[in-house]
Write a protein that holds these residues in place. Structure first.
Motif, PDB file in Angstrom:
ATOM      1  N   GLU A  13      -1.767  -6.698   4.526  1.00  0.00           N
ATOM      2  CA  GLU A  13      -3.390  -6.425   4.463  1.00  0.00           C
ATOM      3  C   GLU A  13      -4.032  -7.746   4.108  1.00  0.00           C
ATOM      4  O   GLU A  13      -5.266  -7.820   4.470  1.00  0.00           O
ATOM      5  CB  GLU A  13      -3.718  -5.076   3.667  1.00  0.00           C
ATOM      6  N   THR A  14      -3.724  -8.405   3.027  1.00  0.00           N
ATOM      7  CA  THR A  14      -4.371  -9.584   2.451  1.00  0.00           C
ATOM      8  C   THR A  14      -4.511 -10.485   3.632  1.00  0.00           C
ATOM      9  O   THR A  14      -5.485 -11.447   3.785  1.00  0.00           O
ATOM     10  CB  THR A  14      -3.735 -10.190   1.378  1.00  0.00           C
ATOM     11  N   SER A  70      -6.220 -12.100  -3.424  1.00  0.00           N
ATOM     12  CA  SER A  70      -7.116 -11.115  -3.025  1.00  0.00           C
ATOM     13  C   SER A  70      -6.327  -9.717  -3.069  1.00  0.00           C
ATOM     14  O   SER A  70      -6.689  -8.752  -2.387  1.00  0.00           O
ATOM     15  CB  SER A  70      -7.743 -11.329  -1.618  1.00  0.00           C
ATOM     16  N   GLY A  71      -4.841  -9.887  -3.555  1.00  0.00           N
ATOM     17  CA  GLY A  71      -4.060  -8.707  -3.897  1.00  0.00           C
ATOM     18  C   GLY A  71      -4.945  -7.498  -4.653  1.00  0.00           C
ATOM     19  O   GLY A  71      -5.535  -7.677  -5.311  1.00  0.00           O
ATOM     20  N   PHE A  76       0.998  -3.013  -3.519  1.00  0.00           N
ATOM     21  CA  PHE A  76       2.516  -2.988  -4.152  1.00  0.00           C
ATOM     22  C   PHE A  76       3.293  -1.839  -4.005  1.00  0.00           C
ATOM     23  O   PHE A  76       4.411  -1.486  -4.723  1.00  0.00           O
ATOM     24  CB  PHE A  76       2.283  -3.282  -5.673  1.00  0.00           C
ATOM     25  N   GLY A  77       2.788  -0.802  -3.122  1.00  0.00           N
ATOM     26  CA  GLY A  77       3.539   0.387  -2.868  1.00  0.00           C
ATOM     27  C   GLY A  77       3.285   1.178  -4.410  1.00  0.00           C
ATOM     28  O   GLY A  77       2.700   1.356  -5.049  1.00  0.00           O
ATOM     29  N   VAL A  78       4.643   2.060  -4.397  1.00  0.00           N
ATOM     30  CA  VAL A  78       4.672   2.924  -5.477  1.00  0.00           C
ATOM     31  C   VAL A  78       4.561   2.254  -6.993  1.00  0.00           C
ATOM     32  O   VAL A  78       4.294   2.942  -7.851  1.00  0.00           O
ATOM     33  CB  VAL A  78       5.934   3.952  -5.348  1.00  0.00           C
ATOM     34  N   VAL A  79       5.173   0.974  -6.952  1.00  0.00           N
ATOM     35  CA  VAL A  79       5.310   0.345  -7.985  1.00  0.00           C
ATOM     36  C   VAL A  79       3.688   0.049  -8.475  1.00  0.00           C
ATOM     37  O   VAL A  79       3.303  -0.060  -9.654  1.00  0.00           O
ATOM     38  CB  VAL A  79       5.729  -1.059  -8.105  1.00  0.00           C
ATOM     39  N   GLY A  80       2.721  -0.180  -7.611  1.00  0.00           N
ATOM     40  CA  GLY A  80       1.249  -0.400  -7.524  1.00  0.00           C
ATOM     41  C   GLY A  80       0.727   0.776  -8.459  1.00  0.00           C
ATOM     42  O   GLY A  80      -0.086   0.978  -9.212  1.00  0.00           O
ATOM     43  N   TYR A  81       1.170   2.209  -7.875  1.00  0.00           N
ATOM     44  CA  TYR A  81       0.502   3.214  -8.361  1.00  0.00           C
ATOM     45  C   TYR A  81       0.942   3.425  -9.861  1.00  0.00           C
ATOM     46  O   TYR A  81       0.265   4.017 -10.460  1.00  0.00           O
ATOM     47  CB  TYR A  81       0.933   4.460  -7.439  1.00  0.00           C
ATOM     48  N   ALA A 142      -3.607 -11.493  -9.500  1.00  0.00           N
ATOM     49  CA  ALA A 142      -4.461 -10.446  -8.980  1.00  0.00           C
ATOM     50  C   ALA A 142      -4.221  -9.177  -9.472  1.00  0.00           C
ATOM     51  O   ALA A 142      -5.116  -8.503  -9.977  1.00  0.00           O
ATOM     52  CB  ALA A 142      -4.552 -10.564  -7.349  1.00  0.00           C
ATOM     53  N   LEU A 143      -2.946  -8.838  -9.578  1.00  0.00           N
ATOM     54  CA  LEU A 143      -2.657  -7.506  -9.976  1.00  0.00           C
ATOM     55  C   LEU A 143      -3.184  -7.427 -11.356  1.00  0.00           C
ATOM     56  O   LEU A 143      -3.765  -6.243 -11.800  1.00  0.00           O
ATOM     57  CB  LEU A 143      -1.258  -7.273  -9.928  1.00  0.00           C
TER      58      LEU A 143
END
Length: 341
Positions: A13-14, A70-71, A76-81, A142-143
Motif C-alpha cells: 500500500e505504501t 509512511s507505513g 504489518f498484518g496481525v502483528v500490527g494489530y 514509522a510504526l
C-alpha cells in the motif's frame, strides 16, 4: 534460508500511494500491486522487485526511507494489530520481537538496553537489497511513531550497504546520524520512549475489542455482593488486556490489579470462579466469535487469545468443543450453507 520467505502484502500500500501521489506513469505497475494485495502475503523477492520497479520510475535518493516512513500498523498484518493493542511502546516492541517470524521468515532481530538507550539490529535473509533495507528501517520507525502518536527521533541508525554520496538525505529524513557498511540494519532510540502509552487507533482492532466487550457482558455472573461483582468485572477486563499484551497468567493479572496473588484467588472464589476456569471460559467464548470472522486466520485467533503457539490453541479448542478450529469453521460454513439453501 528459503527464498520463499514472505511478508504482509499490506506494505505494498505504501508503494501504491507513493506512485499515485507522485503521479508516476505506472498504470500497469499499479495493477500488478492491486493483484498482489488480493493475498494476505507476498514473497519477499516479489516485494524487492516492486521496490525496484518504483525506483526505476522515480530514482530518487533514499527512496526506501521515503516509502517506509509512511507505513501504518495495519500494514504489518496481525502483528500490527497485536502491537496496536498493547499498553506501552515497550510492551509493543517486546511482542513485535516475539512474533517476528510472522512478519518475515528470514528476519532475525536482537535488542539490548544500555545506558538509557535501546539498541536494535536485524537482518533479512531474502529482502536484503539496499532499497528493502532502507524500507525495513524506516517502516519500523514509522510504526513506533504511529503507536505513541508523537515523533520518534532515533539517536543513530545503520544500514548494511556502501555509503552513498548523498548521506545528508538519509540523515534529514530520519533525523539522526546514519552509518553505512554495517553488518545489519541498526536503530538506537531513547529508552524512556518505551514507557509511553500506545495512542494509535485502528477501526479493525476496535471492532475486535467491541466483540470482546460484548462477550464479557454475555458471561457476567450473578453475584449478589456488589463489591465482589465489581472485582470480577475488573478481573475480566484485565484478562483481556493481559491477553493482548501476551501474558495472561494469574500473577500478571493480579499484579496489574494491585493485589497479592493470594487475595486475588480468594476474591475470585467469592465470585464462584477459579482463575483457570475464568481464563478458559473467556478464551472459549472469544474463540468462537473470532473463528466466525473469515478475515481472521487461525494464527491471528491464537495471538488474540494470548497463545504464543498455534498448537496450544488447537489443543485447547479441541478440549472445549471436541473439534479443531478448522473443523469448527467447516461446520459453521456448512450450517450457513444449509440456511442459505
Amino acid at each position: 534460508m528459503s527464498t520463499n520467505d514472505s511478508i504482509p502484502s499490506g506494505f505494498i500500500e505504501t508503494l501504491q500511494s507513493y506512485v499515485r501521489e507522485r503521479d508516476l506513469p505506472a498504470a500497469a505497475l499499479l495493477q500488478e500491486m492491486s493483484r498482489d494485495l488480493e493475498s494476505p502475503s507476498v514473497s519477499a523477492l516479489r516485494f524487492c522487485d516492486l521496490l525496484q520497479a518504483v525506483w526505476e520510475q522515480d530514482p530518487v535518493s533514499a527512496l526506501g526511507i521515503r516509502l517506509g516512513l509512511s507505513g501504518q500498523p495495519r500494514q504489518f498484518g496481525v502483528v500490527g494489530y497485536m502491537v496496536s493493542s498493547c499498553g506501552t511502546l515497550g510492551q509493543a516492541l517486546a511482542r513485535y520481537q516475539r512474533y517476528q517470524d510472522l512478519l518475515q521468515g528470514g528476519l532475525i532481530a536482537r535488542s539490548r538496553l544500555k545506558d538509557g538507550v535501546l539498541h536494535m539490529r536485524w537482518t533479512q535473509a531474502v529482502a536484503n537489497t539496499p532499497l528493502a533495507s532502507e524500507f525495513s528501517l524506516a517502516v519500523f520507525v514509522a510504526l513506533c511513531r504511529v503507536l505513541i502518536g508523537r515523533a520518534v527521533t532515533p539517536i543513530r541508525a545503520g544500514l548494511p550497504f556502501p555509503r552513498p554520496q548523498d548521506v545528508g538525505v538519509y540523515q534529514a529524513l530520519l533525523g539522526c546520524p546514519v552509518d553505512f557498511e554495517r553488518d545489519a540494519i541498526e536503530l538506537a532510540i531513547p529508552a524512556h520512549l518505551l514507557a509511553l502509552p500506545i495512542s494509535s487507533k485502528d477501526p479493525y482492532l476496535l471492532r475486535l475489542l467491541e466483540q470482546q466487550a460484548q462477550a464479557l457482558l454475555a458471561q457476567q455472573p450473578q453475584v449478589e455482593d456488589r463489591e465482589t461483582g465489581v472485582f470480577f468485572q475488573r478481573v475480566q477486563e484485565q484478562v483481556l488486556e493481559s491477553m493482548k499484551n501476551g501474558d495472561a497468567s494469574a500473577e500478571s493479572v493480579a499484579q496489574a490489579l494491585g493485589c497479592s496473588l493470594r487475595t486475588f484467588y480468594r476474591q475470585l472464589r467469592s465470585a464462584g470462579y477459579s482463575y483457570r476456569g475464568l481464563l478458559a471460559h473467556t478464551r472459549q467464548t472469544l474463540a468462537r466469535q473470532y473463528l466466525a470472522d473469515p478475515a481472521l486466520a487461525q494464527t491471528d485467533v491464537a495471538l488474540l487469545l494470548g497463545y504464543s503457539e498455534q498448537s496450544s490453541f488447537i489443543r485447547a479448542f479441541r478440549s472445549w468443543t471436541g473439534m479443531t478450529p478448522g473443523e469448527y469453521r467447516s461446520q459453521l460454513a456448512r450450517n450457513q450453507g444449509n440456511r442459505a439453501g
